[in-house]
Design an enzyme around this catalytic site. Structure first.
Site, PDB file in Angstrom:
ATOM      1  CG  ASP A   1      -1.970   1.051   1.203  1.00  0.00           C
ATOM      2  OD1 ASP A   1      -2.332   1.492   0.094  1.00  0.00           O
ATOM      3  OD2 ASP A   1      -2.455   1.456   2.278  1.00  0.00           O
ATOM      4  N   GLY A   2       0.388   2.278  -0.679  1.00  0.00           N
ATOM      5  CA  GLY A   2       1.049   3.579  -0.615  1.00  0.00           C
ATOM      6  C   GLY A   2       1.639   4.070  -1.912  1.00  0.00           C
TER       7      GLY A   2
ATOM      8  NE  ARG B   1      -1.699   6.579   1.062  1.00  0.00           N
ATOM      9  CZ  ARG B   1      -1.745   5.770   2.106  1.00  0.00           C
ATOM     10  NH1 ARG B   1      -1.584   6.240   3.332  1.00  0.00           N
ATOM     11  NH2 ARG B   1      -1.914   4.476   1.934  1.00  0.00           N
TER      12      ARG B   1
ATOM     13  CG  HIS C   1       0.336   2.062  -9.604  1.00  0.00           C
ATOM     14  ND1 HIS C   1       0.031   1.669  -8.317  1.00  0.00           N
ATOM     15  CD2 HIS C   1      -0.737   2.772 -10.046  1.00  0.00           C
ATOM     16  CE1 HIS C   1      -1.178   2.114  -7.999  1.00  0.00           C
ATOM     17  NE2 HIS C   1      -1.657   2.790  -9.032  1.00  0.00           N
TER      18      HIS C   1
ATOM     19  CB  SER D   1     -12.229  -8.619  -6.415  1.00  0.00           C
ATOM     20  OG  SER D   1     -12.462  -8.553  -5.017  1.00  0.00           O
TER      21      SER D   1
ATOM     22  NE  ARG E   1      -7.199   1.425  -6.495  1.00  0.00           N
ATOM     23  CZ  ARG E   1      -6.000   1.386  -5.926  1.00  0.00           C
ATOM     24  NH1 ARG E   1      -4.916   1.632  -6.654  1.00  0.00           N
ATOM     25  NH2 ARG E   1      -5.878   1.113  -4.639  1.00  0.00           N
TER      26      ARG E   1
ATOM     27  CG  LEU F   1      10.086 -17.283  -2.476  1.00  0.00           C
ATOM     28  CD1 LEU F   1       9.774 -17.296  -0.975  1.00  0.00           C
ATOM     29  CD2 LEU F   1      10.638 -15.924  -2.891  1.00  0.00           C
TER      30      LEU F   1
END
Length: 238
Positions: free
Chosen positions: A10-11, A14, A27, A56, A61, A121
């Site tokens: 998140d973020g 901003r 992004h 979802s 947006r 991984l």
């Protein structure tokens, strides 16, 4: 060290706004943070890493932003799949697939197929994912199986539900991290995170790196995980 770490990334918006740049800039920087996170998880010995990439709810947006996010998902898989496979990373995509564009669906299937036998991984990408939708789809699968086998309601238990989730076969995350200082789950792994430890970091996702992951792991290591019981230290104190 937790076996499974989930991250709510998140973020981005901003972070970009603070620099006078459009959200798409954030992004793109967020994709670089994904690369750092995957490499750091491998170096630190984490077995499973689940990244909340596109919910979802994100379809609501602005169309331009959705287009950018989908493009970055395709770019990440196309550019990084060879490196991920070379480093022994298995890719698995969680979330609803019906309705996805053929090119995205094809990339997802290619990534999962080419990396299927890797063991260093396990990278799970929650894409077009929402935990409530996941649980609904799990119960739909259960209902279909019950109808086919003639089972009864009493046959349904936690294991049966877990086996129908997108995360079937994966351990539950012991640690869930969210960046940007927000303190909510945002419809992420509601079933699986029942006993997860939560660490909320102040950094915006584009700034996330190995040092921030280590900070979250240190916080995790300092906690006593009781799963509804009482710790030995507490019993001694009493």
């Amino acid at each position: 060290m937790p076996r499974h770490v989930g991250i709510i990334m998140d973020g981005n918006g901003r972070w970009a706004a603070a620099r006078g740049m459009p959200r798409s800039f954030g992004h793109k920087a967020g994709v670089e943070a994904v690369r750092r996170a995957v490499r750091a998880a491998g170096e630190l010995g984490i077995e499973y890493l689940t990244l909340y990439a596109f919910s979802s709810e994100n379809w609501s947006r602005p169309a331009e932003e959705v287009h950018d996010l989908l493009g970055l998902m395709k770019f990440f898989i196309t550019r990084d799949l060879a490196e991920l496979c070379a480093n022994g990373v298995r890719v698995r995509v969680l979330g609803r697939r019906d309705g996805l564009a053929p090119d995205i669906l094809g990339l997802i299937e290619t990534a999962e197929g080419r990396s299927r036998d890797n063991t260093a991984l396990n990278l799970n990408i929650a894409f077009n994912y929402g935990a409530r939708d996941e649980i609904v789809r799990a119960f739909q699968r259960l209902a279909a199986r019950q109808a086919e086998t003639g089972g009864n309601v009493g046959d349904i238990d936690e294991a049966a539900i877990a086996a129908c989730l997108d995360t079937a076969g994966l351990p539950d995350p012991e640690l869930v991290i969210r960046t940007s200082g927000e303190m909510r789950l945002s419809n992420f792994m509601l079933w699986q995170a029942a006993y997860s430890e939560f660490v909320f970091l102040t950094c915006m996702w584009p700034d996330f790196d190995k040092a921030w992951l280590e900070k979250a792991l240190e916080e995790f290591a300092s906690r006593a995980r009781r799963f509804g019981g009482v710790s030995a230290a507490k019993e001694i104190a009493l």
